[in-house]
Design a protein around this motif. Sequence first.
Motif, PDB file in Angstrom:
ATOM      1  N   ASN A  75       3.458 -66.308  -7.028  1.00  0.00           N
ATOM      2  CA  ASN A  75       2.922 -67.387  -6.180  1.00  0.00           C
ATOM      3  C   ASN A  75       3.978 -68.460  -5.932  1.00  0.00           C
ATOM      4  OD1 ASN A  75       0.373 -66.337  -5.698  1.00  0.00           O
ATOM      5  ND2 ASN A  75      -0.393 -67.073  -7.676  1.00  0.00           N
ATOM      6  N   ASP A  76       4.714 -68.794  -6.998  1.00  0.00           N
ATOM      7  CA  ASP A  76       5.800 -69.771  -6.900  1.00  0.00           C
ATOM      8  C   ASP A  76       6.830 -69.371  -5.858  1.00  0.00           C
ATOM      9  OD1 ASP A  76       5.084 -71.565  -8.741  1.00  0.00           O
ATOM     10  OD2 ASP A  76       6.907 -71.331  -9.992  1.00  0.00           O
ATOM     11  N   THR A 106       1.723 -65.857 -11.529  1.00  0.00           N
ATOM     12  CA  THR A 106       2.155 -67.242 -11.364  1.00  0.00           C
ATOM     13  C   THR A 106       3.537 -67.310 -10.722  1.00  0.00           C
ATOM     14  OG1 THR A 106       0.991 -67.647 -13.418  1.00  0.00           O
ATOM     15  CG2 THR A 106       2.387 -69.415 -12.622  1.00  0.00           C
ATOM     16  N   ASN A 122      -0.867 -62.378 -15.804  1.00  0.00           N
ATOM     17  CA  ASN A 122      -1.008 -63.796 -15.496  1.00  0.00           C
ATOM     18  C   ASN A 122       0.337 -64.427 -15.165  1.00  0.00           C
ATOM     19  OD1 ASN A 122      -2.086 -66.356 -15.269  1.00  0.00           O
ATOM     20  ND2 ASN A 122      -1.968 -66.761 -17.477  1.00  0.00           N
ATOM     21  N   GLU A 123       1.312 -64.179 -16.048  1.00  0.00           N
ATOM     22  CA  GLU A 123       2.635 -64.773 -15.885  1.00  0.00           C
ATOM     23  C   GLU A 123       3.285 -64.286 -14.583  1.00  0.00           C
ATOM     24  OE1 GLU A 123       3.875 -67.095 -17.661  1.00  0.00           O
ATOM     25  OE2 GLU A 123       5.984 -67.114 -17.018  1.00  0.00           O
TER      26      GLU A 123
END
Length: 726
Positions: A540-541, A537, A533-534
């Motif tokens: 994507n950033d 994220t 998950n991390e």
Amino acid sequence: MTQTPDWDQLLTEFRDGSQLAAVLDDEWNVRSATPELTALLGLDFTPGNESSAMEIVHPADHQKALEAMASVTEFEGLHPPSDYRVRNADGHWSSLDLAGEAISHGAILLHVNLVDERRRAEMLAVEQIEILETAVPGANIEQVAGLLVNMLERHVDGSIVIIHLIENGKMISVHSGAVDDAIANRLVGVPASAIQTVAPNLSEAAQRGFSYFEPFAADLPHWRTVLDGTGIASVVSTPAQDPNGNVNGHVEVLRFSAERPRNEELSVHGLVARLAGLLVDRYSFEQTLERAALNDALTGLGNRLRLTLRIEELANVAAPFSMIAVDLDQFTWVNNNLGHQAGDELLVSVAKRFSSVLPPGAEAFRPGGDEFVIVVPGERRSEAVVEIGQHLLESLGEPISVGPERRKVRASLGVATCRRGDSDPTRILARADAAMYAAKRNGGSGIRLFDADIGMKVSRKMELADQLGAAIANGQMGLVFQPMFNLASKHLAGVEALVRWDHPTLGLVGPDEFVPIAEESQLILELDEWVINEASTRLNDWYAHRDQLEEFGVWVNLSARTFERPGLVEVFQSFNAAIPLSLELTERDSFASFGDASDAIRRLTDAGHQIHIDDFGTGRASLHRLAEFDVSGVKIDRAFVDGMIRSDRYREVVQSIVELGQTLNISVTAEGIESLEQLEALTELGCGHGQGYLLARPMLRPALETRFGQGLDLGHALTISSGETY
Ligand code: C2E
Ligand code: CA
Ligand code: CA
């Protein structure tokens, strides 16, 4: 003072015309009996000769008699008859049906009936059912044999019964209460008290005087007269058989009569022998199952379950003991390079050698893989236990043949003894294990005694294990990122996400310490899920700040257990990772799990994720498998990069992995580059990508973005700096 009743008067008044009856007082002494009963039993009940009813009843029936008497005293009216063995005139036992009835003055009228054939048949049927009910799985075979003895003795008046059962070459013998030492010694060679407890091997039995069985232990039932001075005049021997007709026991009826047994009598013997044969067969079957469940089929040593049971047993008796944990060094190497069969061969030899040097009472287990555990009972000084460990090590002195070669096998041993007032066996085992790991870290091939230093590590491990779940949930986990470079263009190619635990009191804890702890429980799934998950994220950033979509990847380490979990693909989907990740699957433990995970791997690659084999060269990934699983690349283990400058062999291994990569058209990344020489050698060999402290250390996101820009622009060429440390 109450007046003593007139017993004879009571008997006449209540006996109701029956010929066999007696009156008992409130202490169950026989006070009066009909002449017929007196004659039948050959006993004298006239005043001054009263005997207790209990003296006449067979000891095995006492319990039943006590219960019946109690119920007679408590409930009025006539009670149903039940059969008892009662001593008769010649001192032997015969079956009689007895029923009690409470009459005046606390006295009991005893109704006595002879057991006729019909009643006998009824009793037999009931008893068979009782025996089958008792012989539930896990029942004690001696107890069942005891019931059979009683059953037979009840039905064959004036006899003594011994039953021998043979299970797995062992003999269990049970006799009736009527065997005295003279008879036992004469017939069996041991005192009566020893028969039940003696369960020797058959060969041992012969030496101990059990040879008497030989003339009797025939395959067919037979009767023979004997004259041995014990009063026994003949013996009927009936073999018990399993359903295949193999003899698995004998029913011996010792008779005081030299007369040929009646057919009815013989058929009862036959019935009991058949029951015995069936019960032993079932018991054998259970035993076989139990042995299979508790023993390691390869070495014959106790398995993990057996060790657990032994540990429970030790905990129950709270007896002192010590444990030695053993782990073979380089066993994985043998398995990987010489094959499983060679590995098995080696384990068998090691088990044999260990067994040959164990002191009496000590027991070896193989809980799994190349682990062995020795349990040494008794209070011993640690030096003494270390000495046992030394013998185990010495037993491995001579090389062992594995497959085509003979190899010297080394092992790491950990010793833990139980101290006074501290005998929790699970804890002792954990200590022995911890000491063993300490010995392994120390270079292997040695013994380490559990001490305070190791104790600290064990308690730290337990503390971490306790807190791990909450730590994942409460945001104590974080990622650092280690850049990876294209060695030809010297440009950034991606980052590997490495997890860290920011522990409130212990500071930063590394994955080498807590990932194995997480892998011991389901927590590894949660941990990897958090990392996925991390990392998604972050990825994507970074992409949000980029104008071009070059080949840049975020690489994530996943445990083999995560690969095996059902629904892994859905986990990725749920995080809506717009951009696929590169997933590293370590080859270190075993490549076998790839087999179970093959489906998941295919679905992940279909979804666009890349699969890379981490720590390549340390496990068992074969070329064949690489092709089969559509793997995107391999990461050469740090050990090879480390060794390639010093050793030509390592250099050749690295070279062949690089060539393999070119042949299969998969990427090859070198890990752990720490020196310029390594970097140059790898570049020269044509290794595609590199990662290591020389190029960049793992760093927190802000440091990473300061160095490469917010979108981690790949234009940033590699400059050798030794900056950040994590
Ligand atoms: P790995 O995947 O082989 O990761 C490489 C390890 O080597 C990292 O240690 C990294 O910091 C270290 N390293 C990188 N360059 C050099 C170098 O030049 N020299 C030396 N001596 N070491 C270098 P780290 O971060 O402690 O990770 C240890 C292991 O923990 C990893 O080995 C990986 O197997 C596991 N791990 C790390 N993060 C995760 C994660 O998120 N999930 C799972 N399941 N396992 C993880
Ligand atoms: Ca890795
Ligand atoms: Ca690695």
